[in-house]
Design a protein around this motif. Structure first.
Motif, PDB file in Angstrom:
ATOM      1  N   ARG A  51       0.829  -1.206   0.000  1.00 52.64           N
ATOM      2  CA  ARG A  51       0.000   0.000   0.000  1.00 52.64           C
ATOM      3  C   ARG A  51       0.860   1.251   0.000  1.00 52.64           C
ATOM      4  NH1 ARG A  51      -4.170  -1.526   4.913  1.00 52.64           N
ATOM      5  NH2 ARG A  51      -4.995  -3.477   4.038  1.00 52.64           N
ATOM      6  N   HIS A  52       0.190   2.373  -0.164  1.00 49.64           N
ATOM      7  CA  HIS A  52       0.872   3.663  -0.059  1.00 49.64           C
ATOM      8  C   HIS A  52       1.488   3.800   1.331  1.00 49.64           C
ATOM      9  CE1 HIS A  52      -2.545   4.942  -2.995  1.00 49.64           C
ATOM     10  NE2 HIS A  52      -1.602   4.245  -3.613  1.00 49.64           N
ATOM     11  N   LEU A  97      10.221   4.043   0.061  1.00 56.22           N
ATOM     12  CA  LEU A  97       8.898   4.486   0.484  1.00 56.22           C
ATOM     13  C   LEU A  97       7.947   4.477  -0.711  1.00 56.22           C
ATOM     14  CD1 LEU A  97       6.958   5.778   2.577  1.00 56.22           C
ATOM     15  CD2 LEU A  97       7.827   8.010   1.836  1.00 56.22           C
ATOM     16  N   VAL A  98       6.813   3.806  -0.535  1.00 58.18           N
ATOM     17  CA  VAL A  98       5.795   3.788  -1.580  1.00 58.18           C
ATOM     18  C   VAL A  98       5.048   5.122  -1.540  1.00 58.18           C
ATOM     19  CG1 VAL A  98       3.784   2.587  -2.514  1.00 58.18           C
ATOM     20  CG2 VAL A  98       5.567   1.297  -1.305  1.00 58.18           C
ATOM     21  N   ASP A  99       5.111   5.888  -2.631  1.00 59.60           N
ATOM     22  CA  ASP A  99       4.531   7.226  -2.629  1.00 59.60           C
ATOM     23  C   ASP A  99       3.012   7.184  -2.821  1.00 59.60           C
ATOM     24  OD1 ASP A  99       4.019   6.875  -5.358  1.00 59.60           O
ATOM     25  OD2 ASP A  99       5.786   7.977  -6.003  1.00 59.60           O
ATOM     26  N   GLY A 102       1.633   5.131  -5.494  1.00 58.82           N
ATOM     27  CA  GLY A 102       1.906   3.695  -5.435  1.00 58.82           C
ATOM     28  C   GLY A 102       3.199   3.282  -6.089  1.00 58.82           C
ATOM     29  N   ASN A 103       4.135   4.245  -6.251  1.00 58.67           N
ATOM     30  CA  ASN A 103       5.395   3.965  -6.952  1.00 58.67           C
ATOM     31  C   ASN A 103       6.593   4.058  -6.023  1.00 58.67           C
ATOM     32  OD1 ASN A 103       3.898   3.873  -9.401  1.00 58.67           O
ATOM     33  ND2 ASN A 103       4.103   6.099  -9.623  1.00 58.67           N
ATOM     34  N   ILE A 104       7.682   3.442  -6.445  1.00 57.68           N
ATOM     35  CA  ILE A 104       8.984   3.624  -5.813  1.00 57.68           C
ATOM     36  C   ILE A 104       9.993   3.918  -6.923  1.00 57.68           C
ATOM     37  CG2 ILE A 104       8.501   2.070  -3.875  1.00 57.68           C
ATOM     38  CD1 ILE A 104      10.284  -0.015  -5.268  1.00 57.68           C
ATOM     39  N   GLU A 105      11.104   4.520  -6.541  1.00 58.79           N
ATOM     40  CA  GLU A 105      12.195   4.771  -7.481  1.00 58.79           C
ATOM     41  C   GLU A 105      13.289   3.741  -7.223  1.00 58.79           C
ATOM     42  OE1 GLU A 105      12.160   6.904  -9.980  1.00 58.79           O
ATOM     43  OE2 GLU A 105      10.128   7.529  -9.420  1.00 58.79           O
ATOM     44  N   VAL A 144       8.819  -3.345   6.059  1.00 60.67           N
ATOM     45  CA  VAL A 144       9.497  -3.158   7.342  1.00 60.67           C
ATOM     46  C   VAL A 144       8.729  -2.267   8.309  1.00 60.67           C
ATOM     47  CG1 VAL A 144      11.788  -3.582   6.419  1.00 60.67           C
ATOM     48  CG2 VAL A 144      10.880  -1.262   6.389  1.00 60.67           C
ATOM     49  N   ASN A 145       7.613  -1.669   7.875  1.00 61.10           N
ATOM     50  CA  ASN A 145       6.833  -0.833   8.790  1.00 61.10           C
ATOM     51  C   ASN A 145       5.442  -1.420   9.003  1.00 61.10           C
ATOM     52  OD1 ASN A 145       5.945  -0.241   6.179  1.00 61.10           O
ATOM     53  ND2 ASN A 145       5.355   1.850   6.712  1.00 61.10           N
TER      54      ASN A 145
END
Length: 261
Positions: A51-52, A97-99, A102-105, A144-145
């Protein structure tokens, strides 16, 4: 004579008050109908999706370690708690971090859409894209969170961060020290947000059927609320010193009986 009858009535009422406060097994025992379930019990599926605002650690390995090095963020050293200025610390992987989209770099691959995928689906997606650069890549992904919040009639309410993404409701309640004797085991609420929509479900811990429920395994940011039972809610409207007053009244009644004999 009437005075003695009044004392007897008061004493009887006190005994009734004490014994009617007892709690039956049906109100406190878990999985009461477990023998009825027998072999029909099937393992519940977590169906956990990214998820975000999730934090992901992603590591890539292969037989050629040099080839996968560009896909792995450097390991950082986190300072130890209570040791300011300390050079050493705990080594940990950097996270993605998923923005809000819904993306990551990700290194070399650029923007990757990850929200809505299960962890295994995302692993397969990365394997496919990285295999263009590396032969037979191995991808390991972890959230991890992962947090759940447990409120209400439990011994240790709070928000818990857990390393295990397969967290059952039973285990989560164990982290909170289990329900108190005043918690309703037949009406535990789970609040969950799915696709931006908040939904809730009440589960009955006294029935084994909840083991097959999609709410048996919790998802990140779930909120578990244990409602107080009727005795606790009624008790909240009375003076907390009522038991002390009853004890004093019992002693006075006993003294009066001894004096008037």
């Amino acid at each position: 004579m009437n005075f003695r009858i009044s004392i007897s009535i008061i004493t009887t009422l006190l005994f009734i008050l004490v014994f009617t406060s007892c709690v039956s097994r049906k109100e406190i025992a878990y999985f009461q109908d477990m023998p009825q379930l027998q072999s029909q019990l099937e393992e519940a599926k977590t169906n956990l999706k990214i998820r975000h605002n999730d934090l992901l650690t992603i590591t890539v390995s292969a037989a050629n370690l040099e080839a996968v090095q560009p896909f792995n963020l450097p390991v950082t050293s986190a300072p130890r708690v209570g040791e300011p200025g300390s050079v050493s610390g705990n080594m940990q992987l950097q996270s993605y971090l998923v923005d809000s989209d819904g993306n990551i770099e990700f290194p070399l691959l650029g923007t990757v859409h990850v929200a809505g995928l299960t962890r295994q689906e995302l692993v397969e997606k990365f394997k496919k894209e990285i295999s263009v650069y590396v032969q037979d890549p191995i991808v390991n992904i972890k959230i991890v969170n992962f947090q759940v919040t447990i409120l209400g009639e439990v011994n240790r309410p709070g928000t818990f961060t857990v390393p295990d993404e397969r967290l059952s409701l039973s285990k989560a309640l164990g982290l909170a020290g289990d329900l108190t004797i005043y918690g309703r085991r037949d009406n535990v609420m789970i609040l969950r947000e799915t696709g931006g929509i908040k939904e809730y479900k009440y589960v009955d811990l006294t029935k084994s059927e909840f083991l097959n429920s999609p709410y048996y395994y919790l998802q990140q940011n779930d909120v578990v609320y244990v409602e107080p039972n009727s005795a606790q809610m009624q008790g909240a409207s009375y003076n907390r010193n009522a038991s002390v007053y009853i004890s004093i009244a019992s002693v006075l009644i006993s003294l009066i009986i001894v004096i008037i004999r």
